[in-house]
Design a protein around this motif. Sequence first.
Motif, PDB file in Angstrom:
ATOM      1  N   LEU A  96      37.222  34.965  35.582  1.00  0.00           N
ATOM      2  CA  LEU A  96      36.979  36.274  36.181  1.00  0.00           C
ATOM      3  C   LEU A  96      36.127  37.145  35.268  1.00  0.00           C
ATOM      4  O   LEU A  96      35.219  37.860  35.722  1.00  0.00           O
ATOM      5  N   GLN A  97      36.392  37.077  33.931  1.00  0.00           N
ATOM      6  CA  GLN A  97      35.588  37.870  32.990  1.00  0.00           C
ATOM      7  C   GLN A  97      34.133  37.408  32.971  1.00  0.00           C
ATOM      8  O   GLN A  97      33.206  38.224  32.959  1.00  0.00           O
ATOM      9  N   THR A  98      33.928  36.084  32.953  1.00  0.00           N
ATOM     10  CA  THR A  98      32.547  35.587  32.976  1.00  0.00           C
ATOM     11  C   THR A  98      31.841  35.969  34.276  1.00  0.00           C
ATOM     12  O   THR A  98      30.665  36.332  34.283  1.00  0.00           O
ATOM     13  N   PHE A  99      32.585  35.918  35.381  1.00  0.00           N
ATOM     14  CA  PHE A  99      32.011  36.310  36.660  1.00  0.00           C
ATOM     15  C   PHE A  99      31.600  37.782  36.649  1.00  0.00           C
ATOM     16  O   PHE A  99      30.503  38.152  37.081  1.00  0.00           O
ATOM     17  N   GLU A 100      32.492  38.665  36.097  1.00  0.00           N
ATOM     18  CA  GLU A 100      32.159  40.094  36.012  1.00  0.00           C
ATOM     19  C   GLU A 100      30.978  40.318  35.071  1.00  0.00           C
ATOM     20  O   GLU A 100      30.124  41.162  35.338  1.00  0.00           O
ATOM     21  N   ALA A 101      30.933  39.556  33.956  1.00  0.00           N
ATOM     22  CA  ALA A 101      29.807  39.719  33.035  1.00  0.00           C
ATOM     23  C   ALA A 101      28.496  39.317  33.696  1.00  0.00           C
ATOM     24  O   ALA A 101      27.477  39.991  33.551  1.00  0.00           O
ATOM     25  N   LYS A 102      28.510  38.212  34.457  1.00  0.00           N
ATOM     26  CA  LYS A 102      27.293  37.810  35.162  1.00  0.00           C
ATOM     27  C   LYS A 102      26.886  38.846  36.198  1.00  0.00           C
ATOM     28  O   LYS A 102      25.702  39.162  36.359  1.00  0.00           O
ATOM     29  N   LEU A 103      27.880  39.394  36.906  1.00  0.00           N
ATOM     30  CA  LEU A 103      27.553  40.398  37.924  1.00  0.00           C
ATOM     31  C   LEU A 103      26.967  41.642  37.288  1.00  0.00           C
ATOM     32  O   LEU A 103      25.997  42.227  37.795  1.00  0.00           O
ATOM     33  N   THR A 104      27.568  42.107  36.166  1.00  0.00           N
ATOM     34  CA  THR A 104      27.009  43.279  35.484  1.00  0.00           C
ATOM     35  C   THR A 104      25.619  42.988  34.936  1.00  0.00           C
ATOM     36  O   THR A 104      24.754  43.850  34.910  1.00  0.00           O
ATOM     37  N   ALA A 105      25.395  41.736  34.463  1.00  0.00           N
ATOM     38  CA  ALA A 105      24.049  41.384  33.969  1.00  0.00           C
ATOM     39  C   ALA A 105      23.021  41.410  35.083  1.00  0.00           C
ATOM     40  O   ALA A 105      21.871  41.792  34.870  1.00  0.00           O
ATOM     41  N   PHE A 106      23.437  41.033  36.324  1.00  0.00           N
ATOM     42  CA  PHE A 106      22.523  41.079  37.459  1.00  0.00           C
ATOM     43  C   PHE A 106      22.507  42.436  38.140  1.00  0.00           C
ATOM     44  O   PHE A 106      21.830  42.615  39.148  1.00  0.00           O
ATOM     45  N   GLY A 107      23.274  43.412  37.629  1.00  0.00           N
ATOM     46  CA  GLY A 107      23.250  44.763  38.189  1.00  0.00           C
ATOM     47  C   GLY A 107      24.088  44.943  39.433  1.00  0.00           C
ATOM     48  O   GLY A 107      23.817  45.833  40.237  1.00  0.00           O
ATOM     49  N   ILE A 108      25.156  44.119  39.611  1.00  0.00           N
ATOM     50  CA  ILE A 108      26.027  44.227  40.783  1.00  0.00           C
ATOM     51  C   ILE A 108      27.296  44.931  40.348  1.00  0.00           C
ATOM     52  O   ILE A 108      27.909  44.561  39.347  1.00  0.00           O
ATOM     53  N   PRO A 109      27.759  45.992  41.040  1.00  0.00           N
ATOM     54  CA  PRO A 109      29.007  46.662  40.666  1.00  0.00           C
ATOM     55  C   PRO A 109      30.200  45.746  40.898  1.00  0.00           C
ATOM     56  O   PRO A 109      30.275  45.011  41.866  1.00  0.00           O
ATOM     57  N   VAL A 110      31.183  45.819  39.985  1.00  0.00           N
ATOM     58  CA  VAL A 110      32.357  44.938  40.034  1.00  0.00           C
ATOM     59  C   VAL A 110      33.646  45.734  40.204  1.00  0.00           C
ATOM     60  O   VAL A 110      34.723  45.283  39.819  1.00  0.00           O
ATOM     61  N   ASP A 111      33.561  46.929  40.774  1.00  0.00           N
ATOM     62  CA  ASP A 111      34.757  47.767  40.874  1.00  0.00           C
ATOM     63  C   ASP A 111      35.639  47.357  42.046  1.00  0.00           C
ATOM     64  O   ASP A 111      36.863  47.267  41.925  1.00  0.00           O
ATOM     65  N   ASN A 112      35.048  47.111  43.189  1.00  0.00           N
ATOM     66  CA  ASN A 112      35.825  46.901  44.413  1.00  0.00           C
ATOM     67  C   ASN A 112      35.651  45.481  44.957  1.00  0.00           C
ATOM     68  O   ASN A 112      35.425  45.273  46.148  1.00  0.00           O
ATOM     69  N   LEU A 113      35.706  44.481  44.085  1.00  0.00           N
ATOM     70  CA  LEU A 113      35.563  43.098  44.540  1.00  0.00           C
ATOM     71  C   LEU A 113      36.889  42.506  45.009  1.00  0.00           C
ATOM     72  O   LEU A 113      36.911  41.511  45.715  1.00  0.00           O
ATOM     73  N   GLY A 114      38.014  43.068  44.570  1.00  0.00           N
ATOM     74  CA  GLY A 114      39.311  42.577  45.014  1.00  0.00           C
ATOM     75  C   GLY A 114      39.905  41.513  44.125  1.00  0.00           C
ATOM     76  O   GLY A 114      40.973  40.971  44.433  1.00  0.00           O
ATOM     77  N   PHE A 115      39.275  41.153  42.973  1.00  0.00           N
ATOM     78  CA  PHE A 115      39.819  40.149  42.075  1.00  0.00           C
ATOM     79  C   PHE A 115      40.593  40.852  40.976  1.00  0.00           C
ATOM     80  O   PHE A 115      40.075  41.731  40.294  1.00  0.00           O
ATOM     81  N   GLN A 116      41.852  40.444  40.768  1.00  0.00           N
ATOM     82  CA  GLN A 116      42.706  41.027  39.754  1.00  0.00           C
ATOM     83  C   GLN A 116      43.102  39.942  38.754  1.00  0.00           C
ATOM     84  O   GLN A 116      43.408  38.820  39.143  1.00  0.00           O
ATOM     85  N   PRO A 117      43.144  40.252  37.444  1.00  0.00           N
ATOM     86  CA  PRO A 117      43.578  39.249  36.468  1.00  0.00           C
ATOM     87  C   PRO A 117      45.068  38.962  36.589  1.00  0.00           C
ATOM     88  O   PRO A 117      45.867  39.849  36.907  1.00  0.00           O
ATOM     89  N   LEU A 118      45.433  37.690  36.369  1.00  0.00           N
ATOM     90  CA  LEU A 118      46.829  37.273  36.432  1.00  0.00           C
ATOM     91  C   LEU A 118      47.522  37.606  35.127  1.00  0.00           C
ATOM     92  O   LEU A 118      46.960  37.439  34.049  1.00  0.00           O
ATOM     93  N   SER A 119      48.754  38.111  35.208  1.00  0.00           N
ATOM     94  CA  SER A 119      49.543  38.449  34.030  1.00  0.00           C
ATOM     95  C   SER A 119      50.757  37.545  33.986  1.00  0.00           C
ATOM     96  O   SER A 119      51.428  37.332  35.000  1.00  0.00           O
ATOM     97  N   PHE A 120      51.047  36.986  32.812  1.00  0.00           N
ATOM     98  CA  PHE A 120      52.204  36.110  32.634  1.00  0.00           C
ATOM     99  C   PHE A 120      52.677  36.273  31.208  1.00  0.00           C
ATOM    100  O   PHE A 120      51.865  36.390  30.299  1.00  0.00           O
ATOM    101  N   PRO A 121      54.010  36.309  30.949  1.00  0.00           N
ATOM    102  CA  PRO A 121      54.497  36.471  29.584  1.00  0.00           C
ATOM    103  C   PRO A 121      54.076  35.316  28.713  1.00  0.00           C
ATOM    104  O   PRO A 121      53.983  34.185  29.167  1.00  0.00           O
ATOM    105  N   PHE A 122      53.813  35.612  27.469  1.00  0.00           N
ATOM    106  CA  PHE A 122      53.376  34.592  26.537  1.00  0.00           C
ATOM    107  C   PHE A 122      54.477  33.564  26.339  1.00  0.00           C
ATOM    108  O   PHE A 122      55.619  33.920  26.069  1.00  0.00           O
ATOM    109  N   PRO A 123      54.169  32.249  26.473  1.00  0.00           N
ATOM    110  CA  PRO A 123      55.225  31.246  26.459  1.00  0.00           C
ATOM    111  C   PRO A 123      55.831  31.025  25.100  1.00  0.00           C
ATOM    112  O   PRO A 123      56.849  30.364  24.998  1.00  0.00           O
ATOM    113  N   GLY A 124      55.282  31.563  24.050  1.00  0.00           N
ATOM    114  CA  GLY A 124      55.821  31.328  22.730  1.00  0.00           C
ATOM    115  C   GLY A 124      56.938  32.260  22.345  1.00  0.00           C
ATOM    116  O   GLY A 124      57.256  32.400  21.172  1.00  0.00           O
TER     117      GLY A 124
END
Length: 453
Positions: A410-438
């Motif tokens: 998702l971060q690489t996708f947002e970086a590519k979109l920002t590099a091409f000048g596409i706004p990434v605010d309202n795309l609907g993709f949210q990062p997944l959160s999970f507790p650290f397994p350690g």
Amino acid sequence: MSKEQVLEHMVRLREELDRERQERNSFQLECNRIQSYWEITRQELEEKKAELRNRDREMEEAEERHQLEIKVYKQKVKHLLHEQQENLTELKAEGVLSLRRAQKDHWDQEQELWKEKCSLNVKLKDQEVANEAAITNLSLKHEEAMARLRSDFELQTKEMEAKYTKKMQALQDEMDLRRKTEIHELEERKNTQISELMENHEGAFCAIKNYYNDITAKNLTLITLLKEQVEDLKKREAVLEKEKADVLLQNKGLTEPLQEAQEQVAELQKKLVHYYRDKEALMNSKAHLKITQKELKDLQWEHEVLEQRFSKVQEERDELYQKFTKAINEVQQKTGFKNLLLERKLKGLLNLLEQKEVELSEVITASNLDPSALSLVSHKLEDVLNSKNATIHELQLQLARVCKAHNDMLQTFEAKLTAFGIPVDNLGFQPLSFPFPGQELGKGPAGLVSVPT
């Protein structure tokens, strides 16, 4: 309608009927073909679903084999840790012995250095006494030399004063003699002029005495005026002498501005040299400017070409963006399905662990075993629980890896979109959160290990 018109109408109706029958047959064939295609695709879908179930089963079997391999590797790691612990104890003992030896050597070196320090202090005091004596001797010699030089310089200054006083006296005598000679010459010229004027005046007076008898009074008044003018001229001469003295003083005062003006002239000459250099640099810069203008035209042409390429790249970017969004949706669906499978496995294992804990507590309370047997059973149980906790930890690690891969993508996708000048605010993709397994596992009742839910 006439008979001919009716016949023509019937012919047209038959032609339309034949055409409709042909179209109905073609539509029926097309419908049968689509129905056969649908049946074939449905069968292929069922086959793919069966393959997917087989692949899931194979993945579960591979996971179980992987867990067994992990247990074997853990046993090997335990043996290696035991060997490492023994090696560490041996190294610690050797380190303590070497440290004691080093401390002893250090103490001996410190004693030797202390002795050397004492001897060096004694030598230093002797050198200080010798240096003080040498300094006193040098100061006395220096004072004698200074007195000698002072007397020599005083004699030289007196001789130079006498010499230059003689020169000044000679110059004054010479200037007085020159001034007297000039004054004598001026007086002689004045006397000759006066004698000439008197002779001329007497001759003219004798010649025009008879003619100018009536204007003698005017001449007398003119003489008086001339006398007054002579007195004025004398006064003006005195004023001019005073002005001359003032001008001499001003000339003395203008020597410093003259030096400043000369320095300014030197600076201006330097600036003139710099001006010629700047002029040459300006010519070079103009030539460079022409070259840069030519390069600018070339760059403008390249810019137009690049703009056309950029428009093409934008179109390709839009196509790639659509494909990438589709791929992201597919990956999100796949990762969501994997996360659900892992969560279900984790819940099943947790439920099984709770049941085993309850059964174990009931068995322990019902069987009043010896402490040794109880400790042996508890150790075995701890090993089993550790293996289960390891499997749970591995599942958490897998889930965390999937979440991290999703977030990185998702971060690489947002970086590519920002590099091409596409706004990434309202795309609907949210990062997944999970507790650290350690994270650490808590202790449950009766000293058993429990997994955090």
